[in-house]
Design a protein around this motif. Sequence first.
Motif, PDB file in Angstrom:
ATOM      1  N   GLN A  75     113.419  69.647  58.846  1.00 58.09           N
ATOM      2  CA  GLN A  75     113.157  68.352  58.754  1.00 58.09           C
ATOM      3  C   GLN A  75     113.964  67.726  59.884  1.00 58.09           C
ATOM      4  O   GLN A  75     113.498  66.984  60.573  1.00 58.09           O
ATOM      5  N   LEU A  76     115.298  67.995  60.027  1.00 55.94           N
ATOM      6  CA  LEU A  76     116.020  67.336  61.103  1.00 55.94           C
ATOM      7  C   LEU A  76     115.332  67.903  62.483  1.00 55.94           C
ATOM      8  O   LEU A  76     115.757  66.958  63.474  1.00 55.94           O
ATOM      9  N   GLU A  77     115.085  69.024  62.583  1.00 55.27           N
ATOM     10  CA  GLU A  77     114.576  69.233  63.883  1.00 55.27           C
ATOM     11  C   GLU A  77     113.378  68.373  64.155  1.00 55.27           C
ATOM     12  O   GLU A  77     113.068  68.180  65.289  1.00 55.27           O
ATOM     13  N   ARG A  78     112.472  68.387  63.091  1.00 51.96           N
ATOM     14  CA  ARG A  78     111.282  67.663  63.221  1.00 51.96           C
ATOM     15  C   ARG A  78     111.782  66.207  63.759  1.00 51.96           C
ATOM     16  O   ARG A  78     110.816  65.361  64.464  1.00 51.96           O
ATOM     17  N   ALA A  84     112.296  62.313  70.278  1.00 47.70           N
ATOM     18  CA  ALA A  84     112.452  62.630  71.642  1.00 47.70           C
ATOM     19  C   ALA A  84     111.070  62.181  72.102  1.00 47.70           C
ATOM     20  O   ALA A  84     110.793  61.775  73.122  1.00 47.70           O
ATOM     21  N   ALA A  85     109.962  62.497  71.360  1.00 43.25           N
ATOM     22  CA  ALA A  85     108.720  62.027  71.582  1.00 43.25           C
ATOM     23  C   ALA A  85     108.577  60.423  71.903  1.00 43.25           C
ATOM     24  O   ALA A  85     107.750  60.055  72.725  1.00 43.25           O
ATOM     25  N   TYR A  86     109.067  59.714  71.232  1.00 46.02           N
ATOM     26  CA  TYR A  86     109.181  58.560  71.031  1.00 46.02           C
ATOM     27  C   TYR A  86     110.017  57.901  72.381  1.00 46.02           C
ATOM     28  O   TYR A  86     109.307  56.775  72.987  1.00 46.02           O
ATOM     29  N   ALA A  87     110.869  58.570  72.694  1.00 49.95           N
ATOM     30  CA  ALA A  87     111.804  58.284  73.827  1.00 49.95           C
ATOM     31  C   ALA A  87     111.001  58.579  75.150  1.00 49.95           C
ATOM     32  O   ALA A  87     111.550  58.243  76.364  1.00 49.95           O
ATOM     33  N   ARG A 160     113.593  79.636  58.506  1.00 44.18           N
ATOM     34  CA  ARG A 160     114.036  79.165  59.801  1.00 44.18           C
ATOM     35  C   ARG A 160     113.411  78.866  61.124  1.00 44.18           C
ATOM     36  O   ARG A 160     114.060  78.208  61.792  1.00 44.18           O
ATOM     37  N   LEU A 161     112.335  79.935  61.147  1.00 41.93           N
ATOM     38  CA  LEU A 161     111.675  79.851  62.322  1.00 41.93           C
ATOM     39  C   LEU A 161     110.135  79.551  62.452  1.00 41.93           C
ATOM     40  O   LEU A 161     109.660  79.739  61.350  1.00 41.93           O
ATOM     41  N   SER A 162     109.780  79.018  63.552  1.00 48.57           N
ATOM     42  CA  SER A 162     108.353  79.028  63.938  1.00 48.57           C
ATOM     43  C   SER A 162     108.007  80.168  64.902  1.00 48.57           C
ATOM     44  O   SER A 162     108.428  80.106  65.941  1.00 48.57           O
ATOM     45  N   VAL A 163     107.072  81.059  64.529  1.00 50.04           N
ATOM     46  CA  VAL A 163     106.662  82.135  65.283  1.00 50.04           C
ATOM     47  C   VAL A 163     105.371  81.896  66.129  1.00 50.04           C
ATOM     48  O   VAL A 163     104.358  81.646  65.281  1.00 50.04           O
ATOM     49  N   GLY A 280     110.508  73.283  62.993  1.00 47.21           N
ATOM     50  CA  GLY A 280     110.632  71.972  63.207  1.00 47.21           C
ATOM     51  C   GLY A 280     110.497  71.590  64.612  1.00 47.21           C
ATOM     52  O   GLY A 280     110.129  70.519  64.949  1.00 47.21           O
ATOM     53  N   ALA A 281     111.137  72.537  65.403  1.00 40.44           N
ATOM     54  CA  ALA A 281     111.288  71.970  66.745  1.00 40.44           C
ATOM     55  C   ALA A 281     109.993  72.570  67.817  1.00 40.44           C
ATOM     56  O   ALA A 281     110.084  72.093  68.996  1.00 40.44           O
ATOM     57  N   GLU A 282     108.896  73.300  67.261  1.00 39.84           N
ATOM     58  CA  GLU A 282     107.889  73.536  68.029  1.00 39.84           C
ATOM     59  C   GLU A 282     107.246  72.503  68.668  1.00 39.84           C
ATOM     60  O   GLU A 282     106.485  72.485  69.402  1.00 39.84           O
ATOM     61  N   THR A 283     107.217  71.088  67.914  1.00 38.67           N
ATOM     62  CA  THR A 283     106.498  70.226  68.309  1.00 38.67           C
ATOM     63  C   THR A 283     107.404  69.050  69.423  1.00 38.67           C
ATOM     64  O   THR A 283     106.975  68.076  69.935  1.00 38.67           O
TER      65      THR A 283
END
Length: 304
Positions: A75-78, A84-87, A160-163, A280-283
């Motif tokens: 969730q912190l990665e999201r 980052a998207a907002y920025a 832990r991962l998104s594959v 969570g970081a995939e987006t």
Amino acid sequence: MIDPRRLRILRAVADHRTVTAAAAALYLTPSAVSQQLAALEQETGHSLLTRSGRGVRLTAAGEILLGHAHEVLAQLERAEAELAAYAGGSAGEVTVAAFATGIAEVLAPAIARLALERPGIRLRVRDAEGDQSLPLLLDGEADLALAVEYRGAPGADDGRLSVLPLYAEPFDAVLPSGHPLADLPAVSLADLSDSDWVGQYPGNPCHDVTLLACELAGFQPRFVHSSDDFRAVTALVGAGAGVALVPRSALRGMDLKEVQVRPVAGPAATRRVFAATRRGAETHPLIAPVLAALVRESERLPAH
């Protein structure tokens, strides 16, 4: 209140099985890791670790907390991705850990594509064997991993991962010129059971693929020579030192005058290549375009 930074330390200890190895991965001292774990046990009111031989393992309470740690850290990665998207997320660096032929097949073309389409994204590549890129990703030393399936690899359901699957490729049999089977249109692995073999070192995913393929053919290969470099493997075969299985893409561009390359008859040895991020970081607006470029380049690969 549980400090999420200590959850990251707990996960590193669970991954590496020793406080010393976890500390090295996190660029902390072992005493700092031990202090943070002690504080986490105070926060939770539970013993989280127990000694096991020369290392440590999680207690039942530690395993429960680890499952929640995966969700909290994802969730912190999201949250970072959305901020980052907002920025804007139009510029920044993405570190990719990838194995050599994966770099040549899809990552290098993806870099060229992104240089035209998203010039603000800078990619930094770390050459890592297929079993090394995921630990680099989970330790935070890479943002994205290009890896292959192997025994002991985290599964698709790993919290832990998104594959993201990319492509699969067969291994071909590489034989010395003049080998009795070299004139056949395809080679049965069972017919190579009495041969000496040239292969990768144990732990390399390609070693696992070769071992499994031979086991399914009913024998254990007799590895006489070992190298993780496919050119060295092919050169040894050409010198008559044995036979080998080599991924088809690794043979492209090689000097094959001294060897014969044949497809494998029956169920073929195959390696499956995928991209992975921390869940969570995939987006993330810097990572998502890299994943998309890898998918497009995978789709452009020649049919095997």
